[in-house]
Design an enzyme around this catalytic site. Structure first.
Site, PDB file in Angstrom:
ATOM      1  N   HIS A 135       3.455  -5.416  -5.736  1.00  0.00           N
ATOM      2  CA  HIS A 135       2.646  -4.220  -5.501  1.00  0.00           C
ATOM      3  C   HIS A 135       2.379  -3.379  -6.752  1.00  0.00           C
ATOM      4  O   HIS A 135       2.488  -2.142  -6.723  1.00  0.00           O
ATOM      5  CB  HIS A 135       3.297  -3.355  -4.410  1.00  0.00           C
ATOM      6  CG  HIS A 135       3.309  -3.990  -3.049  1.00  0.00           C
ATOM      7  ND1 HIS A 135       2.373  -4.914  -2.644  1.00  0.00           N
ATOM      8  CD2 HIS A 135       4.151  -3.826  -1.986  1.00  0.00           C
ATOM      9  CE1 HIS A 135       2.636  -5.295  -1.399  1.00  0.00           C
ATOM     10  NE2 HIS A 135       3.708  -4.655  -0.983  1.00  0.00           N
ATOM     11  N   HIS A 209      -1.376   0.096   2.270  1.00  0.00           N
ATOM     12  CA  HIS A 209      -0.112  -0.377   2.842  1.00  0.00           C
ATOM     13  C   HIS A 209       0.356   0.478   4.030  1.00  0.00           C
ATOM     14  O   HIS A 209       1.554   0.734   4.177  1.00  0.00           O
ATOM     15  CB  HIS A 209       0.953  -0.403   1.747  1.00  0.00           C
ATOM     16  CG  HIS A 209       2.036  -1.405   1.966  1.00  0.00           C
ATOM     17  ND1 HIS A 209       2.924  -1.320   3.015  1.00  0.00           N
ATOM     18  CD2 HIS A 209       2.363  -2.522   1.286  1.00  0.00           C
ATOM     19  CE1 HIS A 209       3.769  -2.335   2.941  1.00  0.00           C
ATOM     20  NE2 HIS A 209       3.450  -3.085   1.895  1.00  0.00           N
ATOM     21  N   GLU A 346      -2.293  -5.832   5.692  1.00  0.00           N
ATOM     22  CA  GLU A 346      -2.782  -5.509   4.347  1.00  0.00           C
ATOM     23  C   GLU A 346      -3.856  -6.522   3.978  1.00  0.00           C
ATOM     24  O   GLU A 346      -3.555  -7.691   3.754  1.00  0.00           O
ATOM     25  CB  GLU A 346      -1.629  -5.591   3.340  1.00  0.00           C
ATOM     26  CG  GLU A 346      -0.436  -4.732   3.692  1.00  0.00           C
ATOM     27  CD  GLU A 346       0.873  -5.335   3.165  1.00  0.00           C
ATOM     28  OE1 GLU A 346       0.985  -5.585   1.959  1.00  0.00           O
ATOM     29  OE2 GLU A 346       1.779  -5.570   3.981  1.00  0.00           O
TER      30      GLU A 346
HETATM   31  C1  BGC Z   1       5.601  -7.171   1.571  1.00  0.00           C
HETATM   32  C2  BGC Z   1       7.030  -7.108   2.038  1.00  0.00           C
HETATM   33  C3  BGC Z   1       7.659  -5.888   1.465  1.00  0.00           C
HETATM   34  C4  BGC Z   1       6.853  -4.690   1.911  1.00  0.00           C
HETATM   35  C5  BGC Z   1       7.371  -3.398   1.397  1.00  0.00           C
HETATM   36  C6  BGC Z   1       4.913  -5.969   2.050  1.00  0.00           C
HETATM   37  O1  BGC Z   1       3.598  -5.981   1.631  1.00  0.00           O
HETATM   38  O2  BGC Z   1       4.974  -8.326   2.002  1.00  0.00           O
HETATM   39  O3  BGC Z   1       7.749  -8.248   1.643  1.00  0.00           O
HETATM   40  O4  BGC Z   1       8.984  -5.759   1.854  1.00  0.00           O
HETATM   41  O5  BGC Z   1       5.541  -4.840   1.504  1.00  0.00           O
HETATM   42  O6  BGC Z   1       7.684  -3.447   0.085  1.00  0.00           O
END
Ligand code: BGC
Length: 384
Positions: A135, A209, A346
């Site tokens: 991310h 998210h 997402e």
């Molecule tokens: C990911 C997860 C992660 C979450 C929060 C999601 O987009 O796929 O693996 O734990 O985000 O970080």
């Protein structure tokens, strides 16, 4: 008609018009309200914008991380409830959290080993998720204060957010100029338009998210939510949640959501992919043509009657069933977020695309414009 009777009729009409909102503003507060939400530790002011339409929907967004802090949506009785997980104050967000409601960038999802090559140059990114980059890194787009401007787009009240991600930020090449526009339409849609340009070849993959619970945030787990995902294939992962590169058919697997299925129905079955993800935490390869706004998925919650549809121009969607929520976070209204109290859809390019030449390209070049759209549309289930 005698003149007095005519006057009375006209007067009565005007009163009805004013009271019942047949006029332009009345009963349709399609507007944006702004207030200060707080200050970051560096003293930057964070603003909060509240977008409302005349159908009882309200989206609240802050300039820190472009976070959707609340999303009020009517249930089948017309009663509005907040369906997004988050915090009441800025402090909650500043203390750290798993990306509640945030804009994710420069690259949403994982990049294996935190590195990739572009034009023969190897770039090293932060490894903030075990061995991998997740991310956008340590200080991704979810942790910066965006510049903001309110507008009334064609579709309804809108908030435009701007951020300049400098060349080298979090290890990525090129100055990336990003605009994210949130628009709340009269069709109870929260529309998100993402745009970006660069001055050097780079990789981009932007998403939002938000964690949803259509029964209302903090109101139990999401295992009874029924999910449909418009995908014949998904991208299986290794134990570090990095795609293997295969595009696997969902046929006969717990990943077949082409017909609506409750999240909890197969989440506990013995399946290596579910074991790696600790539940659903996978990218689905959306059917239909990339670049065309099409239905990615639909989620319904039986008790409230709320339905959320996701439309996108993107090639994929990550379905995450909130497996890492563990009851340590106290959210809005003092609600404790236990495991699987929220889910995310997402919309995105596939994870680790910079290292997977066979996946659709995420490279953005100078002179080109990155442009994607995702819509979260809220409806009420029709009676069966
Ligand atoms: C990911 C997860 C992660 C979450 C929060 C999601 O987009 O796929 O693996 O734990 O985000 O970080």
């Amino acid at each position: 008609m005698p003149i007095r009777k005519l006057t009375t009729t006209v007067l009565f009409g005007v009163i009805v018009w004013m009271v019942f909102g047949l006029g332009p503003e009345a009963n349709s507060p399609k507007k944006v309200r702004k207030q200060v939400f707080g200050k970051t530790s560096r003293g930057e002011t964070v603003e909060l914008y509240r977008l409302t339409n005349s159908k009882g929907m309200e989206a609240t967004i802050i300039t820190y991380g472009g976070i959707i802090v609340a999303l009020k949506v009517p249930d089948r009785n017309g009663k509005a409830g907040d369906v997004a997980l988050g915090f009441d104050s800025l402090e909650g967000y500043l203390k750290g959290h798993p990306y509640f409601g945030a804009i994710i960038g420069r690259y949403g999802n994982r990049i294996g080993k935190g590195r990739f090559s572009l034009n023969g140059v190897e770039y090293t990114l932060a490894r903030n998720d075990g061995d991998n980059h997740l991310h956008g890194g340590i200080k991704g787009f979810d942790k910066v204060v965006w510049k903001s401007k309110q507008s009334t787009g064609q579709g309804g009240p809108a908030l435009e957010l701007f951020y300049l991600s400098k060349d080298g930020e979090e290890g990525y090449p090129g100055n990336l100029s990003v605009t994210v526009t949130y628009t709340l339409t009269e069709a109870n849609e929260l529309r998100i338009d993402y745009q970006a340009t660069t001055d050097k070849d780079t990789v981009v993959n932007l998403t939002n998210h938000s964690y949803f619970n259509l029964a209302g945030q903090g109101e139990g787990d999401i295992l009874r939510h029924r999910v449909m995902i418009n995908a014949d294939r998904f991208t299986p992962i290794d134990s570090g949640l990095i795609p293997t590169g295969e595009l696997r058919s969902v046929d006969g697997t717990p990943f077949d959501f082409r017909q609506p299925c409750a999240v909890g129905e197969r989440i506990g079955v013995d399946d290596q992919q579910l074991e790696f993800g600790k539940g659903y935490d996978h990218n689905f390869v959306l059917n239909g043509s990339v670049g065309t706004l099409r239905l990615a998925g639909r989620v319904s919650e039986p008790a409230s009657g709320r339905v959320m549809e996701v439309l996108t121009t993107e090639p994929g969607v990550q379905f995450y069933s909130g497996n890492f929520l563990d009851g340590t976070l106290r959210g809005k209204g003092d609600k404790v977020y236990q495991r699987r109290y929220g889910f995310c859809l997402e919309t995105q390019h596939f994870p680790d695309s910079p290292n997977k030449p066979a996946f659709p390209s995420v490279v953005l070049k100078p002179g080109a414009r990155y442009q994607t759209t995702t819509i979260y549309r809220f409806l009420i289930a029709s009676k069966e």
